[in-house]
Scaffold this active site. Structure first.
Site, PDB file in Angstrom:
ATOM      1  N   SER A 245       1.021  -1.067  -0.162  1.00 14.88           N
ATOM      2  CA  SER A 245       0.210   0.336   0.033  1.00 14.88           C
ATOM      3  C   SER A 245       0.679   1.058   0.007  1.00 14.88           C
ATOM      4  CB  SER A 245      -0.772   0.173   1.257  1.00 14.88           C
ATOM      5  OG  SER A 245      -0.554   1.068   2.454  1.00 14.88           O
ATOM      6  N   LYS A 246       0.608   2.246  -0.876  1.00 15.77           N
ATOM      7  CA  LYS A 246       0.928   3.522  -1.053  1.00 15.77           C
ATOM      8  C   LYS A 246       1.386   4.417   0.434  1.00 15.77           C
ATOM      9  CE  LYS A 246      -2.682   6.602  -2.661  1.00 15.77           C
ATOM     10  NZ  LYS A 246      -3.365   6.468  -3.901  1.00 15.77           N
ATOM     11  N   ARG A 247       0.516   3.683   1.316  1.00 16.89           N
ATOM     12  CA  ARG A 247       0.715   4.747   2.666  1.00 16.89           C
ATOM     13  C   ARG A 247       1.972   4.023   4.101  1.00 16.89           C
ATOM     14  NH1 ARG A 247      -3.268   3.108   4.089  1.00 16.89           N
ATOM     15  NH2 ARG A 247      -5.147   3.604   1.637  1.00 16.89           N
ATOM     16  N   ARG A 248       1.376   2.757   3.326  1.00 19.45           N
ATOM     17  CA  ARG A 248       2.958   1.728   4.034  1.00 19.45           C
ATOM     18  C   ARG A 248       4.410   1.035   3.530  1.00 19.45           C
ATOM     19  NH1 ARG A 248      -2.011  -2.720   5.741  1.00 19.45           N
ATOM     20  NH2 ARG A 248      -0.595  -3.159   3.602  1.00 19.45           N
TER      21      ARG A 248
END
Ligand code: GLU
Length: 477
Positions: A245-248
């Protein structure tokens, strides 16, 4: 039922597409889908279509479209390799015509239910549309969505090159929305209509879309066309088995590029997610991948995107470069904004001499900057942790010894090394320990390029000045 081996799907008429939505930085998972499509097209003498799915105007940005095109070119998929780019927004008329046809054929109906209405009828959470408006015969009107009427019985079987023939109960497929109350169409429909008018024979895409496939196949059939063969490539996960995920996770291809991953290493690695070439090999020329890769051989289980392995891979690719090529590829990291030295201090000849020493030691190209900065800065940047570690007794004596011994030494790596060994021996130290204070004095760090070669390259004056400065600091402390 379409057979993946049927002639119309494997002859020269193969048309595949890569259909990214420009809603963020280009993702490594997207890059992998693009590569799969590209390889498949080339293997079948087919065509790769690039289609930018830009219908969600509020989430699109022009720089993301440019980012996709740049990233593809970096991977080797430049504009000669595909047809397009087409833009989904350019097919708005065809989308409307398809919606109209489905409505006129009775395959779609208007619905004015809100989500809350459905929940109120079916329980406390939304579990899909209950078909309330199916037979109400509503006309078009503000706020009325158009829903596709899915069959009540039977099954929808899709042909998937990676997953066999997944079968879905039609009774479990809800009547899904194909156009909103304002007339705009949804992904589910636009994506199918585009594939249909662009003559797409094989849809190769991420596993995330597998659940859309029965709905889309029903749309293909309702529009009177033969559905494509599908291939849903496995989801990509991190070391905790979570979907990237782009957040993680670091997912933007551009970030890998900026860190100094080579495009060749990256694309080779991406192709290994769920697949391996023959023999006990992982690092193979692209031509081998083009020859051996088979979608049918891709493992459908989640694929681990192992950044450590990718780094090791990249290091191997770097070591295999001809040194002149390595020098050239390092160029971006040897100037602003990466390089901490002033540009006039940079000396390409000095770098050319350091490069072979560095080439075996970097895993990503961006590491080159810190590895050679000592050669181009007036003074080394002293890493304080390294200083503390190296400047213990008898560091001062070693530095004093070096000052004296290096003064008149023949300025070659062998001679400098021999002198340092002698100094160490006087203190009962092996070379590794004895050279640490010298290394920190000259380069600022305890680890780096082979020390005596480095000294040879930067010369006697700079070496002695630095050793003296370190000794001054040490005696003052
Ligand atoms: N625009 C969709 C996505 O980026 C493409 C889906 C597809 O390949 O069919 O996820």
């Amino acid at each position: 039922m379409t057979d993946p081996s049927s002639p119309e799907h494997t002859s020269g008429t193969v048309r595949v597409r890569f259909a990214p939505s420009p809603t963020g930085m280009f993702h490594v998972g997207g890059a992998r889908s693009a590569l799969h499509n590209w390889v498949f097209a080339r293997q079948h003498g087919g065509t790769l279509v690039l289609r930018i799915e830009d219908t969600d105007a509020s989430r699109n940005r022009p720089e993301w479209i440019e980012g996709i095109i740049r990233a593809l070119a970096w991977l080797g998929i430049d504009e000669d390799e595909y047809e397009g780019p087409y833009f989904q927004s350019g097919n708005a008329d065809e989308h409307r015509q398809a919606v109209e046809r489905l409505r006129a054929d009775g395959r779609a109906y208007f619905c004015d239910c809100t989500r809350d209405d459905v929940i109120a009828r079916t329980g406390d959470s939304y579990r899909g549309y209950d078909g309330h408006c199916r037979d109400r015969g509503l006309e078009a009107g503000p706020g009325r969505a158009l829903r596709f009427r899915t069959p009540d019985e039977g099954v929808t079987t899709v042909v998937d090159l990676i997953r066999g023939k997944p079968t879905f109960e039609n009774a479990n497929i809800e009547d899904f929305v194909i156009a909103r109350g304002d007339g705009s169409v949804l992904f589910m429909l636009a994506n199918v209509v585009d594939d249909k008018i662009q003559g797409i024979t094989h849809v190769i895409r991420a596993e995330e879309h597998l659940s859309n496939t029965p709905k889309q196949q029903l749309l293909w059939e309702a529009l009177g066309a033969q559905p494509p063969v599908w291939a849903h490539v496995p989801v990509v996960v991190n070391e905790k088995r979570q979907k990237l995920s782009k957040r993680r996770d670091k997912v933007a291809l551009e970030d890998y590029q900026a860190e100094g991953f080579l495009a060749e290493a990256m694309r080779n690695y991406l192709m290994l997610l769920g697949w391996a070439p023959s023999g006990d090999r992982e690092i193979v020329p692209w031509s081998v991948i083009e020859e051996e890769f088979r979608l049918e051989d891709v493992n459908p289980s989640p694929a681990f995107f192992d950044v450590k392995k990718l780094r090791a891979f990249n290091g191997e690719y770097i070591r295999a470069l001809p040194v002149e090529d390595f020098v050239e590829r390092c160029a971006p990291w040897l100037r602003e904004p990466y390089a901490p030295w002033s540009p006039e201090r940079y000396d390409p000849e000095v770098f050319a001499r350091l490069a072979p020493l560095a080439q075996t030691r970097v895993a990503v190209l961006s590491e080159i900057t810190a590895m050679v900065d000592f050669a181009f800065l007036d003074e080394p940047v002293i890493d304080e942790a390294s200083w503390k570690k190296a400047m213990k007794e008898p560091a001062a004596d070693i530095l004093r010894g070096a000052l004296e011994a290096f003064q008149d030494a023949e300025w070659t790596a062998e001679e400098l090394k021999a002198r340092a060994e002698e100094i160490g021996a006087r203190h009962g130290l092996k070379l590794g320990k004895a050279q640490a204070p010298i290394r920190v004095a000259v380069t600022g760090r305890t680890v780096g390029l082979p020390l005596f070669e480095s000294l040879q390259i930067i010369g006697r004056d700079r070496t002695l000045t630095r050793v003296r400065a370190a000794l001054d600091r040490l005696t003052a402390e």
